[in-house]
Motif scaffolding. Structure first.
Motif, PDB file in Angstrom:
ATOM      1  N   LEU A   1       4.180   7.446  -3.742  1.00 53.97           N
ATOM      2  CA  LEU A   1       4.792   7.094  -2.464  1.00 53.97           C
ATOM      3  C   LEU A   1       3.871   6.161  -1.684  1.00 53.97           C
ATOM      4  N   SER A   2       2.597   6.487  -1.601  1.00 55.30           N
ATOM      5  CA  SER A   2       1.640   5.650  -0.864  1.00 55.30           C
ATOM      6  C   SER A   2       1.591   4.236  -1.439  1.00 55.30           C
ATOM      7  N   SER A   3       1.552   4.139  -2.749  1.00 52.94           N
ATOM      8  CA  SER A   3       1.502   2.826  -3.397  1.00 52.94           C
ATOM      9  C   SER A   3       2.769   2.020  -3.132  1.00 52.94           C
ATOM     10  N   ALA A   4       3.907   2.683  -3.174  1.00 47.80           N
ATOM     11  CA  ALA A   4       5.174   1.985  -2.939  1.00 47.80           C
ATOM     12  C   ALA A   4       5.266   1.479  -1.504  1.00 47.80           C
ATOM     13  N   VAL A   5       4.882   2.311  -0.536  1.00 46.51           N
ATOM     14  CA  VAL A   5       4.932   1.881   0.866  1.00 46.51           C
ATOM     15  C   VAL A   5       3.958   0.731   1.083  1.00 46.51           C
ATOM     16  N   HIS A   6       2.755   0.844   0.522  1.00 51.34           N
ATOM     17  CA  HIS A   6       1.755  -0.222   0.625  1.00 51.34           C
ATOM     18  C   HIS A   6       2.333  -1.527   0.076  1.00 51.34           C
ATOM     19  N   HIS A   7       2.938  -1.468  -1.101  1.00 49.23           N
ATOM     20  CA  HIS A   7       3.523  -2.653  -1.732  1.00 49.23           C
ATOM     21  C   HIS A   7       4.678  -3.207  -0.884  1.00 49.23           C
ATOM     22  N   ARG A   8       5.517  -2.328  -0.386  1.00 48.15           N
ATOM     23  CA  ARG A   8       6.678  -2.770   0.392  1.00 48.15           C
ATOM     24  C   ARG A   8       6.254  -3.429   1.711  1.00 48.15           C
TER      25      ARG A   8
END
Length: 129
Positions: A58-65
């Protein structure tokens, strides 16, 4: 959980109390209850700056988004949708987002324009990496 039973015996406390305490510490992100690990390994104690292993996706996806412009400065993050997308309980999604606040990418505003939520922070040289 074998680790809880062993700890309960050492402390002379009910195993249910120890199990509840360990699950609470896991939810708070203080430890990681390793599912499928040998009982002797016990829970993994996390340092304050370490993300909980269940939160990394989740953290990686939000960071990427955020960095790709999917989420923009001032936007409230859809925490309910994120917890569903990543199959996390709401308190675990909150734990993952709390970890991201340390990077400066997002912040929590209890009085934000869309109510209490995590909001994307304005881009700065410190959080643009």
């Amino acid at each position: 959980m074998a680790a809880a039973k062993a700890l309960a015996q050492i402390l002379d406390l009910p195993a249910l109390n120890i199990d509840t305490a360990l699950k609470t510490l896991d939810t708070l992100g203080e430890i990681h209850l390793r599912k499928g690990a040998p009982a002797a390994d016990g829970p993994l104690v996390l340092a304050p700056q370490d993300p909980h292993p269940d939160d990394i996706a989740l953290s990686s996806a939000v960071h990427h988004r955020i960095h790709t412009g999917h989420y923009t400065a001032g936007q409230a993050l859809p925490t309910g949708l994120l917890s569903t997308e990543f199959a996390l309980r709401p308190e675990h999604a909150d734990r993952a987002l709390r970890h991201l606040t340390r990077t400066g990418l997002i912040h929590y505003n209890p009085h934000g324009p869309h109510g209490p939520a995590y909001y994307v922070a304005p881009r700065t040289s410190e959080n643009s990496a």
